[in-house]
Design an enzyme around this catalytic site. Sequence first.
Site: not given
Length: 330
Positions: A94, A148, A13-14, A38, A189, A152, A59
């Site tokens: 999850k 989300y 990812g980023f 993603t 985004r 978190k 995963d």
Amino acid sequence: MEKKRILITGAAGFLGSHLCDRFLAEGMYVIGMDNLITGDLKNIEHLRSSEYFEFIHHDITKYVDISGTLDFILHFASPASPIDYLKIPIQTLKVGALGTHNLLGLAKDKEARILVASTSEVYGDPLVHPQTEEYYGNVSPVGPRGVYDEAKRFMESITMAYHRFHGVDTRIARIFNTYGPRMRLNDGRVIPAFIGQALRGEDLTVFGDGSQTRSFCFVNDQIEGIYKLLMSTYHEPVNIGNPTEISIKDFAEEIIKLTGTDQKIVYKPLPTDDPLQRRPDITKAREVLEWEPKTSRTEGMKITYDYFKNLPEAELYKKEHRDFRSHTKG
């Protein structure tokens, strides 16, 4: 001397890919893990030839097993943009719950230090401004963004439980809006959305009246803050972000000026539970980590714009065609 070994989840990812770069540069052996929902392998393609980097396609909501010793774990495996976590809400929950549980168990077993990537979204639509780590937030657990936000918040709770009950060496980074090269152009985004629209000659879309604010931190500064937090002895959450605040309308105007285009700004209804203010209080980061962002928005946005401008034209017009169905069952 044997190299320290670090597991970085969400490695393709980023932020994950930039963390791989940083910890390889620090002389560590890096194990990158990602299920590629993603993430994109092109973000770490330049690392594949390194003898000190390995990639595992996995995963983390399934059992995680790493052979050999492990010194550090960075848990960055989670969808991070609304376009993603609204498409894959179950997987988002999850990875925040089961995935975090699995990695904390691994950290306990390996006696490894673990840093989890939390988010400014734990504050929800804040009633306190700027947001300090002591603020408990204003979050709707049943709203569309709750998948989300609450994932978190649970991540933070179980991380502290493992620290207090099992003595696991934990860190919690509350990450505010971050930008820079390797963001997905069409991930929804603010920054890639605005730049993509400008490069395609489209008008810039602002939701609401544009008075809502955000604070954008350049990726190099963010990575430095994460590194310093991991290497600190501090276990409570720490805000990592840039306290320079700007309204979305003013930011759209900055993008039009940066790109030299003549688009207009068009307005659409504000999404449900979209925060109206977002600005970190980084007093704790300054005092505990001796960290604060160094890159101005002008400098960081020029680097980011140049990155997007040099992407292949096909990337500019590509739509997100990911098939999320196989990941949402269960």
